[in-house]
Design a protein around this motif. Structure first.
Motif, mmCIF file in Angstrom:
data_model
loop_
_atom_site.group_PDB
_atom_site.id
_atom_site.type_symbol
_atom_site.label_atom_id
_atom_site.label_comp_id
_atom_site.label_asym_id
_atom_site.label_seq_id
_atom_site.Cartn_x
_atom_site.Cartn_y
_atom_site.Cartn_z
ATOM 1 N N THR A 1 0.379 -1.304 0.027
ATOM 2 C CA THR A 1 -0.042 -0.283 -0.330
ATOM 3 C C THR A 1 1.016 1.471 -0.428
ATOM 4 O O THR A 1 2.453 1.266 0.440
ATOM 5 N N THR A 2 -0.343 2.024 -0.293
ATOM 6 C CA THR A 2 0.848 3.629 -0.293
ATOM 7 C C THR A 2 -0.240 4.709 0.280
ATOM 8 O O THR A 2 -1.191 4.326 0.449
ATOM 9 N N GLN A 3 0.796 5.771 0.613
ATOM 10 C CA GLN A 3 -0.165 7.309 1.372
ATOM 11 C C GLN A 3 -0.932 7.205 -0.160
ATOM 12 O O GLN A 3 -1.959 7.921 0.676
ATOM 13 N N ILE A 4 -1.224 6.905 -1.274
ATOM 14 C CA ILE A 4 -2.272 7.931 -2.625
ATOM 15 C C ILE A 4 -2.985 6.348 -2.705
ATOM 16 O O ILE A 4 -4.662 6.553 -3.146
ATOM 17 N N GLY A 5 -3.014 5.358 -2.553
ATOM 18 C CA GLY A 5 -3.774 4.707 -2.764
ATOM 19 C C GLY A 5 -3.564 3.805 -3.901
ATOM 20 O O GLY A 5 -5.103 3.088 -4.371
ATOM 21 N N VAL A 6 -3.135 4.379 -4.015
ATOM 22 C CA VAL A 6 -3.057 3.245 -6.015
ATOM 23 C C VAL A 6 -1.460 2.192 -5.547
ATOM 24 O O VAL A 6 -0.140 3.387 -5.381
ATOM 25 N N TYR A 7 -1.032 1.296 -5.977
ATOM 26 C CA TYR A 7 -0.136 0.287 -6.029
ATOM 27 C C TYR A 7 0.152 -0.764 -6.493
ATOM 28 O O TYR A 7 -0.919 -1.456 -7.461
ATOM 29 N N LYS A 8 1.024 -1.162 -7.053
ATOM 30 C CA LYS A 8 0.957 -2.219 -8.181
ATOM 31 C C LYS A 8 0.960 -3.046 -6.459
ATOM 32 O O LYS A 8 1.647 -3.588 -5.632
ATOM 33 N N ILE A 9 0.534 -4.414 -7.225
ATOM 34 C CA ILE A 9 0.293 -5.493 -6.842
ATOM 35 C C ILE A 9 -0.090 -6.729 -7.418
ATOM 36 O O ILE A 9 -0.994 -6.855 -8.123
ATOM 37 N N THR A 10 0.380 -7.986 -7.426
ATOM 38 C CA THR A 10 -0.149 -8.523 -8.720
ATOM 39 C C THR A 10 -0.986 -9.827 -7.694
ATOM 40 O O THR A 10 -0.903 -10.639 -6.719
ATOM 41 N N LYS A 11 -1.879 -10.891 -9.129
ATOM 42 C CA LYS A 11 -2.857 -11.116 -8.599
ATOM 43 C C LYS A 11 -2.437 -12.494 -7.516
ATOM 44 O O LYS A 11 -2.846 -13.153 -6.903
ATOM 45 N N LYS A 12 -1.282 -13.100 -8.235
ATOM 46 C CA LYS A 12 -0.547 -14.413 -7.913
ATOM 47 C C LYS A 12 0.163 -13.910 -6.330
ATOM 48 O O LYS A 12 0.275 -14.777 -5.891
ATOM 49 N N GLN A 13 0.523 -12.580 -5.658
ATOM 50 C CA GLN A 13 0.766 -12.281 -4.634
ATOM 51 C C GLN A 13 0.054 -12.381 -3.599
ATOM 52 O O GLN A 13 -0.021 -12.393 -2.583
ATOM 53 N N GLU B 1 -7.808 -18.463 -8.891
ATOM 54 C CA GLU B 1 -9.921 -18.393 -9.308
ATOM 55 C C GLU B 1 -10.182 -17.893 -8.049
ATOM 56 O O GLU B 1 -11.117 -17.048 -8.948
ATOM 57 N N SER B 2 -9.297 -18.379 -6.907
ATOM 58 C CA SER B 2 -10.589 -17.338 -5.992
ATOM 59 C C SER B 2 -10.163 -15.571 -6.159
ATOM 60 O O SER B 2 -11.313 -15.092 -6.072
ATOM 61 N N MET C 1 -11.608 -10.302 -6.972
ATOM 62 C CA MET C 1 -11.667 -9.170 -7.644
ATOM 63 C C MET C 1 -12.748 -8.421 -8.808
ATOM 64 O O MET C 1 -13.017 -7.425 -8.819
ATOM 65 N N ASP C 2 -13.623 -9.042 -9.330
ATOM 66 C CA ASP C 2 -14.588 -9.683 -9.896
ATOM 67 C C ASP C 2 -15.906 -9.170 -9.217
ATOM 68 O O ASP C 2 -16.351 -7.428 -9.677
ATOM 69 N N ARG C 3 -15.933 -9.693 -7.775
ATOM 70 C CA ARG C 3 -16.991 -9.304 -7.143
ATOM 71 C C ARG C 3 -16.444 -6.952 -6.589
ATOM 72 O O ARG C 3 -17.113 -6.923 -6.649
ATOM 73 N N PHE C 4 -15.391 -7.386 -6.469
ATOM 74 C CA PHE C 4 -15.171 -5.975 -5.243
ATOM 75 C C PHE C 4 -15.170 -4.689 -6.660
ATOM 76 O O PHE C 4 -14.988 -3.967 -6.320
#
Length: 155
Positions: free
Chosen positions: A38-50, A60-61, A66-69
């Motif tokens: 997470t960053t202070q601005i609320g945009v950050y890089k993260i992979t689904k695998k992570q 898959e979960s 992600m789709d639901r959110f």
């Protein structure tokens, strides 16, 4: 990257959390709010695998969550190309302080966002006009740079 993130107790009183989110959703959401990327601005890089690895979920979960959110709850956006995520109401709870260190941090982190359109998603939740102005500036500069690239590309 911050050492810690605040989770407001109002999280547990929010009608959406109380009535709509499953226990799995709540864990996923708390993770998105507090993970080390997470960053202070609320945009950050993260992979689904992570995300899957750190939560102990399958890919898959994570895709279902992600789709639901994104589509059902409207709480996040995710760019599959840049692997950036943003949280809709991040500004309401995390961008409410001012001062030179805070503004410098926001300014610096905005430069690292590849998909500036994600900033538009967070911007309505920001109450501090000085921070909104920094978001607007980053969005504007991105559009100008994109237009210049398109213009120069035609030559």
């Amino acid at each position: 990257m911050a050492i810690y993130r605040h989770v407001h107790v109002e999280f547990w009183k929010d009608p959406k959390v109380l009535e709509e989110l499953t226990p799995e959703d709540k864990l996923f959401f708390i993770y998105l709010l507090t993970n080390p990327n997470t960053t202070q601005i609320g945009v950050y890089k993260i992979t689904k695998k992570q995300i899957a690895f750190e939560l102990g979920f399958s890919i898959e979960s994570v895709n279902v969550l992600m789709d639901r959110f994104i589509n059902n709850y409207g709480l996040i956006k995710y760019n599959n190309d840049t692997r950036e995520i943003c949280l809709k109401n991040w500004g309401k709870y995390n961008l409410n302080k001012l001062g030179k260190p805070m503004l410098d941090c926001v300014r610096s982190e905005l430069k690292n966002v590849d998909d500036k359109s994600l900033l538009e998603f967070i911007k309505p939740s920001i109450s501090k006009e000085e921070i909104v102005s920094l978001f607007d500036e980053a969005i504007y500069l991105d559009k100008v740079n994109d237009d210049n690239f398109k213009f120069n590309d035609k030559d």
